[in-house]
Write an enzyme that holds these catalytic residues in place. Structure first.
Site, PDB file in Angstrom:
ATOM      1  N   ASP A  16       0.922  -1.082  -0.204  1.00  0.00           N
ATOM      2  CA  ASP A  16      -0.008  -0.049   0.128  1.00  0.00           C
ATOM      3  C   ASP A  16       1.018   1.258   0.019  1.00  0.00           C
ATOM      4  OD1 ASP A  16      -1.755   2.002   0.617  1.00  0.00           O
ATOM      5  OD2 ASP A  16      -2.624   1.181   2.504  1.00  0.00           O
ATOM      6  N   ILE A  17       0.830   2.139  -0.973  1.00  0.00           N
ATOM      7  CA  ILE A  17       1.618   3.236  -1.200  1.00  0.00           C
ATOM      8  C   ILE A  17       1.399   4.444  -0.056  1.00  0.00           C
ATOM      9  CG2 ILE A  17      -0.028   4.546  -2.636  1.00  0.00           C
ATOM     10  CD1 ILE A  17       2.617   5.277  -4.241  1.00  0.00           C
ATOM     11  N   GLY A  38      -9.622   3.697  -6.289  1.00  0.00           N
ATOM     12  CA  GLY A  38      -8.272   3.027  -6.382  1.00  0.00           C
ATOM     13  C   GLY A  38      -7.260   3.618  -5.407  1.00  0.00           C
ATOM     14  N   ASP A  40      -6.295   6.590  -5.606  1.00  0.00           N
ATOM     15  CA  ASP A  40      -6.509   8.151  -5.366  1.00  0.00           C
ATOM     16  C   ASP A  40      -7.254   7.949  -4.129  1.00  0.00           C
ATOM     17  OD1 ASP A  40      -7.078  10.836  -5.618  1.00  0.00           O
ATOM     18  OD2 ASP A  40      -8.276  10.421  -7.567  1.00  0.00           O
ATOM     19  N   SER A 125      -2.272   4.366 -14.097  1.00  0.00           N
ATOM     20  CA  SER A 125      -3.116   3.873 -15.257  1.00  0.00           C
ATOM     21  C   SER A 125      -3.555   2.746 -15.531  1.00  0.00           C
ATOM     22  CB  SER A 125      -2.802   4.535 -16.680  1.00  0.00           C
ATOM     23  OG  SER A 125      -2.745   5.992 -16.867  1.00  0.00           O
ATOM     24  N   GLY A 127      -5.046   0.623 -13.342  1.00  0.00           N
ATOM     25  CA  GLY A 127      -6.143  -0.053 -12.768  1.00  0.00           C
ATOM     26  C   GLY A 127      -7.435   0.561 -13.573  1.00  0.00           C
ATOM     27  N   TYR A 129      -8.081   2.751 -15.667  1.00  0.00           N
ATOM     28  CA  TYR A 129      -7.832   3.415 -16.778  1.00  0.00           C
ATOM     29  C   TYR A 129      -7.209   2.293 -17.623  1.00  0.00           C
ATOM     30  CZ  TYR A 129      -8.663   8.225 -15.030  1.00  0.00           C
ATOM     31  OH  TYR A 129      -9.175   9.356 -14.782  1.00  0.00           O
TER      32      TYR A 129
HETATM   33  N1  AR6 Z   1      -1.347   1.294  -3.067  1.00  0.00           N
HETATM   34  C1  AR6 Z   1      -0.727   1.069  -4.118  1.00  0.00           C
HETATM   35  N2  AR6 Z   1      -1.398   0.711  -5.322  1.00  0.00           N
HETATM   36  C2  AR6 Z   1      -2.676   0.679  -5.199  1.00  0.00           C
HETATM   37  C3  AR6 Z   1      -3.324   1.010  -4.051  1.00  0.00           C
HETATM   38  C4  AR6 Z   1      -2.573   1.305  -2.898  1.00  0.00           C
HETATM   39  N3  AR6 Z   1      -3.312   1.643  -1.740  1.00  0.00           N
HETATM   40  N4  AR6 Z   1      -4.667   1.036  -4.333  1.00  0.00           N
HETATM   41  C5  AR6 Z   1      -4.767   0.479  -5.753  1.00  0.00           C
HETATM   42  N5  AR6 Z   1      -3.609   0.280  -6.110  1.00  0.00           N
HETATM   43  P1  AR6 Z   1      -6.032   2.975 -10.197  1.00  0.00           P
HETATM   44  P2  AR6 Z   1      -5.636   4.550 -12.676  1.00  0.00           P
HETATM   45  C6  AR6 Z   1      -3.145  -0.050  -7.493  1.00  0.00           C
HETATM   46  O1  AR6 Z   1      -7.309   2.672 -10.571  1.00  0.00           O
HETATM   47  O2  AR6 Z   1      -5.769   3.380 -13.463  1.00  0.00           O
HETATM   48  C7  AR6 Z   1      -9.168   6.583  -9.600  1.00  0.00           C
HETATM   49  O3  AR6 Z   1     -10.508   6.675  -9.318  1.00  0.00           O
HETATM   50  C8  AR6 Z   1      -4.079  -0.487  -8.359  1.00  0.00           C
HETATM   51  O4  AR6 Z   1      -4.375  -2.031  -8.221  1.00  0.00           O
HETATM   52  O5  AR6 Z   1      -6.026   3.519  -8.769  1.00  0.00           O
HETATM   53  O6  AR6 Z   1      -4.724   5.482 -12.796  1.00  0.00           O
HETATM   54  C9  AR6 Z   1      -8.378   8.005 -10.071  1.00  0.00           C
HETATM   55  O7  AR6 Z   1      -9.568   8.994  -9.283  1.00  0.00           O
HETATM   56  C10 AR6 Z   1      -3.703  -0.306  -9.678  1.00  0.00           C
HETATM   57  O8  AR6 Z   1      -2.338  -1.601 -10.174  1.00  0.00           O
HETATM   58  O9  AR6 Z   1      -5.546   4.249 -11.119  1.00  0.00           O
HETATM   59  C11 AR6 Z   1      -8.947   8.207 -11.372  1.00  0.00           C
HETATM   60  O10 AR6 Z   1     -10.233   8.425 -11.807  1.00  0.00           O
HETATM   61  C12 AR6 Z   1      -2.852   1.172  -9.829  1.00  0.00           C
HETATM   62  O11 AR6 Z   1      -2.872   1.214  -8.332  1.00  0.00           O
HETATM   63  C13 AR6 Z   1      -8.828   6.498 -11.957  1.00  0.00           C
HETATM   64  O12 AR6 Z   1      -9.121   5.947 -10.724  1.00  0.00           O
HETATM   65  C14 AR6 Z   1      -3.597   1.999 -10.181  1.00  0.00           C
HETATM   66  O13 AR6 Z   1      -4.995   1.935 -10.346  1.00  0.00           O
HETATM   67  C15 AR6 Z   1      -7.301   6.398 -12.438  1.00  0.00           C
HETATM   68  O14 AR6 Z   1      -6.997   5.252 -12.928  1.00  0.00           O
END
Ligand code: AR6
Length: 183
Positions: A16-17, A38, A40, A125, A127, A129
């Site tokens: 977890d970041i 996600g 964010d 991007s 997740g 995206y």
């Molecule tokens: N720590 C590290 N990585 C994580 C965590 C965490 N706590 N939680 C999820 N991930 P995403 P995107 C991973 O969907 O694709 C949001 O709603 C996850 O498994 O978070 O850039 C924003 O507001 C994946 O591998 O980001 C935007 O609307 C990675 O983080 C949209 O999602 C990115 O997944 C951005 O989509």
């Protein structure tokens, strides 16, 4: 897993970041900079409402895809959060690769501007995206390695949520370093 490029440590972390103790943690945001799901959502929850308030106050217009903006990290151990909206994957013909590289480059240079020495990235991007992880990981690694000489950053973490993402980064980190050395 950890590798050294010159004097810079590149570390792959599973988890977890929001728990990272680097100077900067990077947020895979959206262009509104008003939070989301996600990573964010996790960052805003862990850091508290101070982050959203700063986003609203300092960045009323949000942030364009591929650019980056900085705020406090609130209650988290990091000093700053850098918010960067990655591209939504639309098949690869909409400049997605260049925009993803731009996220990593802008984030690194903004961290440098604020005097950061250590930074943690999520897999931007890949997740919601839907950017394919194999391509995204190569861009994440090579863009950072190429731009590191422009900074005084000494440690870069890539924080991966799943084992399969971690393994893809592991494989591609090996090849990025080989290319860097010209092997
Ligand atoms: N720590 C590290 N990585 C994580 C965590 C965490 N706590 N939680 C999820 N991930 P995403 P995107 C991973 O969907 O694709 C949001 O709603 C996850 O498994 O978070 O850039 C924003 O507001 C994946 O591998 O980001 C935007 O609307 C990675 O983080 C949209 O999602 C990115 O997944 C951005 O989509």
């Amino acid at each position: 897993m950890e590798k050294k490029i010159g004097s810079v440590i590149i570390r792959l972390v599973r988890g977890d970041i929001t728990k990272e103790e680097t100077d900067v943690i990077v947020n895979a945001a959206n262009t509104s900079l008003r939070g989301g799901g996600g990573v964010d959502g996790a960052i805003h929850r862990a850091g508290g409402s101070e982050i959203l308030h700063e986003c609203i106050k300092k960045y009323p217009e949000g942030c364009k895809t591929g650019e980056a903006r900085i705020t406090t990290a609130g209650r988290m151990a990091a000093k700053y959060v850098i918010h960067t909206p990655g591209p939504i994957w639309r098949g690869g013909q909409q400049d997605e690769e260049r925009l993803l590289a731009s996220c990593y480059r802008h984030s690194l240079l903004l961290a440098e501007k604020y005097g950061a020495r250590t930074i943690a990235f999520p897999s931007i991007s890949t997740g919601v995206y839907r950017f394919p992880i194999e391509r995204a990981s190569k861009i994440a690694l090579s863009t950072v390695v190429e731009n590191l000489p422009l900074t005084s950053i000494i440690e870069v973490h890539y924080v991966l949520f799943s084992i399969s993402d971690y393994q893809i980064y592991e494989k591609n980190l090996q090849s990025t370093i080989k290319e860097e050395k010209g092997d």
